[in-house]
Design a protein around this motif. Structure first.
Motif, PDB file in Angstrom:
ATOM      1  N   GLY A 494       4.667  23.729  10.588  1.00  0.00           N
ATOM      2  CA  GLY A 494       4.781  23.751  12.038  1.00  0.00           C
ATOM      3  C   GLY A 494       5.909  22.881  12.536  1.00  0.00           C
ATOM      4  N   THR A 495       6.245  23.051  13.820  1.00  0.00           N
ATOM      5  CA  THR A 495       7.301  22.266  14.446  1.00  0.00           C
ATOM      6  C   THR A 495       6.765  21.393  15.575  1.00  0.00           C
ATOM      7  N   GLN A 496       5.601  21.732  16.077  1.00  0.00           N
ATOM      8  CA  GLN A 496       5.041  20.982  17.196  1.00  0.00           C
ATOM      9  C   GLN A 496       4.365  19.714  16.691  1.00  0.00           C
ATOM     10  N   VAL A 497       4.694  18.591  17.312  1.00  0.00           N
ATOM     11  CA  VAL A 497       4.129  17.293  16.955  1.00  0.00           C
ATOM     12  C   VAL A 497       3.032  16.948  17.958  1.00  0.00           C
ATOM     13  N   ARG A 498       1.898  16.497  17.455  1.00  0.00           N
ATOM     14  CA  ARG A 498       0.789  16.113  18.322  1.00  0.00           C
ATOM     15  C   ARG A 498       0.497  14.626  18.134  1.00  0.00           C
ATOM     16  N   HIS A 499       0.302  13.939  19.234  1.00  0.00           N
ATOM     17  CA  HIS A 499      -0.001  12.505  19.176  1.00  0.00           C
ATOM     18  C   HIS A 499      -1.515  12.317  19.144  1.00  0.00           C
ATOM     19  N   VAL A 500      -1.973  11.477  18.234  1.00  0.00           N
ATOM     20  CA  VAL A 500      -3.409  11.230  18.089  1.00  0.00           C
ATOM     21  C   VAL A 500      -3.680   9.732  18.140  1.00  0.00           C
ATOM     22  N   ASP A 501      -4.869   9.403  18.591  1.00  0.00           N
ATOM     23  CA  ASP A 501      -5.336   8.012  18.600  1.00  0.00           C
ATOM     24  C   ASP A 501      -6.428   7.891  17.547  1.00  0.00           C
ATOM     25  N   VAL A 502      -6.044   7.503  16.349  1.00  0.00           N
ATOM     26  CA  VAL A 502      -6.958   7.461  15.208  1.00  0.00           C
ATOM     27  C   VAL A 502      -6.839   6.101  14.530  1.00  0.00           C
ATOM     28  N   ARG A 503      -7.982   5.524  14.232  1.00  0.00           N
ATOM     29  CA  ARG A 503      -7.987   4.295  13.440  1.00  0.00           C
ATOM     30  C   ARG A 503      -8.142   4.676  11.965  1.00  0.00           C
ATOM     31  N   VAL A 504      -7.349   4.078  11.104  1.00  0.00           N
ATOM     32  CA  VAL A 504      -7.373   4.388   9.674  1.00  0.00           C
ATOM     33  C   VAL A 504      -8.022   3.236   8.927  1.00  0.00           C
ATOM     34  N   VAL A 505      -9.038   3.580   8.149  1.00  0.00           N
ATOM     35  CA  VAL A 505      -9.658   2.645   7.216  1.00  0.00           C
ATOM     36  C   VAL A 505      -9.433   3.215   5.814  1.00  0.00           C
ATOM     37  N   ALA A 506      -8.766   2.477   4.964  1.00  0.00           N
ATOM     38  CA  ALA A 506      -8.462   2.929   3.605  1.00  0.00           C
ATOM     39  C   ALA A 506      -9.254   2.112   2.598  1.00  0.00           C
ATOM     40  N   ALA A 507      -9.483   2.727   1.444  1.00  0.00           N
ATOM     41  CA  ALA A 507     -10.234   2.046   0.386  1.00  0.00           C
ATOM     42  C   ALA A 507      -9.584   2.324  -0.954  1.00  0.00           C
ATOM     43  N   SER A 508      -9.700   1.332  -1.840  1.00  0.00           N
ATOM     44  CA  SER A 508      -9.134   1.464  -3.185  1.00  0.00           C
ATOM     45  C   SER A 508      -9.992   0.671  -4.159  1.00  0.00           C
ATOM     46  N   ASN A 509     -10.193   1.239  -5.364  1.00  0.00           N
ATOM     47  CA  ASN A 509     -10.913   0.490  -6.392  1.00  0.00           C
ATOM     48  C   ASN A 509      -9.949  -0.200  -7.361  1.00  0.00           C
ATOM     49  N   ARG A 510      -8.676  -0.219  -6.990  1.00  0.00           N
ATOM     50  CA  ARG A 510      -7.679  -0.991  -7.731  1.00  0.00           C
ATOM     51  C   ARG A 510      -7.022  -1.993  -6.785  1.00  0.00           C
ATOM     52  N   ASP A 511      -6.346  -2.945  -7.356  1.00  0.00           N
ATOM     53  CA  ASP A 511      -5.591  -3.919  -6.568  1.00  0.00           C
ATOM     54  C   ASP A 511      -4.274  -3.255  -6.162  1.00  0.00           C
ATOM     55  N   LEU A 512      -4.134  -2.917  -4.869  1.00  0.00           N
ATOM     56  CA  LEU A 512      -2.927  -2.217  -4.434  1.00  0.00           C
ATOM     57  C   LEU A 512      -1.686  -3.090  -4.581  1.00  0.00           C
ATOM     58  N   GLY A 513      -1.848  -4.422  -4.529  1.00  0.00           N
ATOM     59  CA  GLY A 513      -0.698  -5.285  -4.784  1.00  0.00           C
ATOM     60  C   GLY A 513      -0.146  -5.083  -6.179  1.00  0.00           C
ATOM     61  N   GLU A 514      -1.044  -4.982  -7.159  1.00  0.00           N
ATOM     62  CA  GLU A 514      -0.609  -4.699  -8.535  1.00  0.00           C
ATOM     63  C   GLU A 514       0.010  -3.309  -8.633  1.00  0.00           C
ATOM     64  N   GLU A 515      -0.553  -2.335  -7.902  1.00  0.00           N
ATOM     65  CA  GLU A 515       0.000  -0.976  -7.922  1.00  0.00           C
ATOM     66  C   GLU A 515       1.412  -0.959  -7.352  1.00  0.00           C
ATOM     67  N   VAL A 516       1.655  -1.774  -6.319  1.00  0.00           N
ATOM     68  CA  VAL A 516       3.007  -1.858  -5.751  1.00  0.00           C
ATOM     69  C   VAL A 516       3.966  -2.456  -6.768  1.00  0.00           C
ATOM     70  N   ARG A 517       3.553  -3.525  -7.410  1.00  0.00           N
ATOM     71  CA  ARG A 517       4.425  -4.167  -8.408  1.00  0.00           C
ATOM     72  C   ARG A 517       4.694  -3.248  -9.591  1.00  0.00           C
ATOM     73  N   ALA A 518       3.741  -2.367  -9.896  1.00  0.00           N
ATOM     74  CA  ALA A 518       3.937  -1.422 -11.001  1.00  0.00           C
ATOM     75  C   ALA A 518       4.708  -0.180 -10.567  1.00  0.00           C
ATOM     76  N   GLY A 519       5.046  -0.075  -9.276  1.00  0.00           N
ATOM     77  CA  GLY A 519       5.822   1.059  -8.787  1.00  0.00           C
ATOM     78  C   GLY A 519       5.013   2.313  -8.549  1.00  0.00           C
ATOM     79  N   ARG A 520       3.703   2.191  -8.497  1.00  0.00           N
ATOM     80  CA  ARG A 520       2.862   3.382  -8.304  1.00  0.00           C
ATOM     81  C   ARG A 520       2.404   3.560  -6.851  1.00  0.00           C
ATOM     82  N   PHE A 521       2.738   2.610  -5.981  1.00  0.00           N
ATOM     83  CA  PHE A 521       2.322   2.709  -4.579  1.00  0.00           C
ATOM     84  C   PHE A 521       3.439   2.152  -3.710  1.00  0.00           C
TER      85      PHE A 521
END
Length: 680
Positions: A494-521
């Motif tokens: 699509g080409t039409q952009v829609r603005h939304v008011d959404v709160r995002v809650v994310a979860a991970s069973n790994r340490d995302l800091g380690e994933e960033v350092r490993a280049g996977r996130f």
């Protein structure tokens, strides 16, 4: 005057396009002579007022056009506002668009003959035929509901609160009307409803249509309604029974067949069903008759309210489209007038209802297992961040209860009246996940047969919980970052952009800091999510929560499995507290489910009902304390470390050895010595 018939689509004039209506109507089409003046505007003389609108009188019933002023007068007298109005005649404006829905609803407390009238994302309108005024839920009371969404097969279960209730007695007996606001859906049922409301269109049933008639009707209704075809009387009744048919066109050249259908439907509308198996007559579909019949027969049908319009056989397609839309609008006026009259009456008692409302939410089932100091600290942070629109990252081992905390955070955020949308990012491929989150337009890819709004649009005003976000690809992470920063969502293809008011809650069973350092996130998405991180401790670090969780699961499975286990014995509680719980709360839940299933009536859960592997991992207290020497304690610690490593790696010795930094041969020898591994 000569006119084009079913194949006259190319010659039809340009007409002003009206707003799409989704109210009920019924049309019958066929061959034969007709008196076209029967289809001229207004409501037919003698139109049945039914069970719930016998006091409604508007100038439209007298042959005058239905003006906004007349509509407001009717609303003040009888309690409704036309569906076509942009704002109801009320100080209280609904938060989301209502759509008609006529399906049977099962309630608890039980309410006889309960049907849905309309529905939105935040509530539902009900009518019922209670046997007494005390039957069913009262105002401000909780109610559980279960119903099917037409055409989808989706079963929705939801808990709500009765905002208002109005009981009246008429010639047909007692009728109750209720307005219920949704509080909590079961599982993903809230998402099912949101998807249904976002994609629902006007549905039209067509009976006895030839191939030529079907082609013409598709042209006439294109962009206005979706036709469904039936070749027999039972098929036509089945389509109407779905609850979402806005019109029924019965085509063909058999006069007896068309008239039989009209008469059968008239009988069904006039009957008062003592079982409560059908909706009241005032909510029945309107009939537009286009089949062959003698003029005097048509006049009688029209005057007795059995038909709404008569267009003649092979009518012009623009007349068919106009008649169907008029019938839909008229049906919507009647339904909304009735609903708004009752809502206005309820508003007079609003102050009293609010004074009896509960002071605040109590301790729910989601709050079980937070007695430990570690979880109390987590809950303090949840209460702190909940009211603020910031992204939250939940980190912890699998099974620690990240989704439970996300639901509590959503409930405390002030967005609890909008469903929480949950998506497991590890369950779909990148393409499917992108389509599910952001939506797609028709034809964007193979199999995209219709527009899909996407979870972010469906959750507008609420919360999206993205579980296992570490499994997303860098490309998708970039698009998630854009939504988090700007709130703009663009569907796939699509080409039409829609603005939304959404709160995002994310979860991970790994340490995302380690994933960033490993280049996977992606680092930019991590730092955007990392504005508020909650680390959830594993169950083995909070053993004081285990007894309460075990008891809660025991009660839950007693109910679902129809068992009567009476508690947890001290020896079993000792094992539960001493176990390492690599699977955390999810593993505890499974253990209690197994124990309840194996229990005899009235039996206490003992060691006998626990898994053998757990008993081997946690020896009895006497055995643990029989030898307090350093050698015995080291032996026990070594056994626990090896057992835990093997469980974490699925019993694969080589992987467990890598995790422990040992030679696989040495680990195998020690695992055999402890009875934890047996060579093939």
């Amino acid at each position: 005057m000569a006119h084009r018939g079913w194949n006259g689509a190319r010659g039809r004039g340009r007409t002003r396009r009206r707003g799409r209506s989704s109210c009920g109507a019924l049309a019958v089409v066929g061959d034969g002579p007709m008196t076209r003046t029967l289809g001229a505007g207004g409501w037919p003389p003698g139109f049945p007022k039914g069970l719930i609108a016998d006091k409604i009188e508007t100038s439209a019933e007298k042959g005058q056009p239905l003006s906004s002023r007349n509509t407001r007068v009717a609303a003040n007298e009888a309690g409704t506002v036309p569906h076509a109005m942009t704002r109801p005649v009320s100080a209280y404006v609904p938060r989301s668009e209502r759509k008609p829905l006529y399906v049977k609803v099962v309630t608890e407390p039980s309410l006889h003959g309960c049907w849905a009238v309309n529905i939105s994302e935040t509530g539902i309108g009900l009518i019922a035929t209670p046997r007494t005024t005390s039957e069913g839920p009262r105002e401000s009371e909780a109610v559980e509901m279960s119903f099917l969404l037409p055409g989808t097969g989706a079963h929705v279960r939801v808990r709500g609160d009765v905002r208002w209730r109005h009981d009246m007695t008429g010639a047909a007996g007692m009728v109750a009307a209720l307005g219920v606001s949704f509080r909590a859906f079961e599982g993903s049922d809230g998402l099912k409803l949101a998807r249904y409301l976002a994609t629902a269109h006007v549905q039209v049933a067509v009976a006895f249509a030839s191939a030529e008639e079907a082609r013409g009707l598709r042209m006439a209704l294109e962009g206005q309604a979706t036709p469904h075809f039936a070749s027999t009387l039972p098929d036509a009744h089945a389509l109407l029974a779905r609850g979402d048919m806005a019109a029924l066109l019965v085509c063909g050249n058999v006069e007896e067949q068309a008239l039989e259908l009209v008469e059968r439907l008239a009988v069904l509308r006039a009957e008062v069903d003592p079982s409560g198996a059908g909706p009241p007559s005032d909510l029945a579909s309107r009939i537009i008759y286009c089949a062959p019949a003698a003029p005097e027969r048509l006049v009688a049908l029209f005057n007795t309210g059995r038909i709404f319009r008569a267009l003649g056989p092979e009518p012009r397609l623009d007349l068919v489209r106009q008649a169907v839309l008029q019938a839909c609008r008229e049906h919507g006026v009647r339904t909304e007038q009735w609903r708004m009259a009752l809502e206005l009456e309820r508003n007079l008692l609003r102050e009293r209802a609010l004074s009896h409302a509960p002071a605040g939410p109590g301790r729910g089932s989601d709050d079980v297992g937070f007695r430990s100091a570690a979880m109390q600290r987590v809950m303090e942070m949840v209460r702190l961040v909940a009211p603020h629109r910031v992204a939250v990252l939940l980190q912890g081992e699998t099974g620690t209860g990240k989704e439970v905390l996300a639901r509590i955070l959503h409930r405390l955020s002030g967005r609890g009246d909008v469903p929480l949308v949950v998506q497991d990012c590890g369950a779909l491929t990148e393409t499917l996940l992108e389509s599910e989150l952001f939506g797609h337009v028709k034809g964007a890819f193979t199999g995209a047969v219709a527009d899909h709004p996407g979870l972010f649009v469906l959750a507008n005003g609420g919360t999206v919980f993205l579980d296992e976000i570490e499994n997303t690809t860098p490309n998708l992470q970039a698009k998630l970052l854009r939504v988090l920063e700007t709130g703009d969502v663009r569907p796939v293809g699509g080409t039409q952009v829609r603005h939304v008011d959404v709160r995002v809650v994310a979860a991970s069973n790994r340490d995302l800091g380690e994933e960033v350092r490993a280049g996977r996130f992606r680092a930019d998405l991590f730092y955007r999510l990392n504005s508020f991180t909650l680390d959830i401790p594993p169950l083995r670090d909070r053993p004081e929560d285990i007894p309460e969780l075990a008891r809660a699961f025991l009660d839950q499975f007693n109910l679902s499995l129809k068992r009567s286990a009476t508690g947890v014995a001290p020896d079993a509680a000792e094992v539960l507290r001493g176990y390492a719980w690599p699977g955390n709360v999810r593993e505890l839940r499974n253990v209690m489910e197994r124990a309840v299933l194996l229990s005899r009536p009235g039996e206490v859960v003992t060691r006998r009902l626990l898994p053998p592997g757990m008993l081997n991992a946690v020896p009895p207290r006497g055995e643990q304390s029989s030898d307090g020497s350093l050698r015995a304690r080291l032996h026990h610690v070594e056994r626990e470390l090896i057992r835990e490593a093997l469980e974490r790696h699925g019993g694969v010795l080589r992987r467990a050895a890598v995790a422990l930094g040992m030679d696989p041969v040495t680990l195998g020898r020690r695992a055999r010595r402890h009875g934890l591994w047996k060579a093939d």
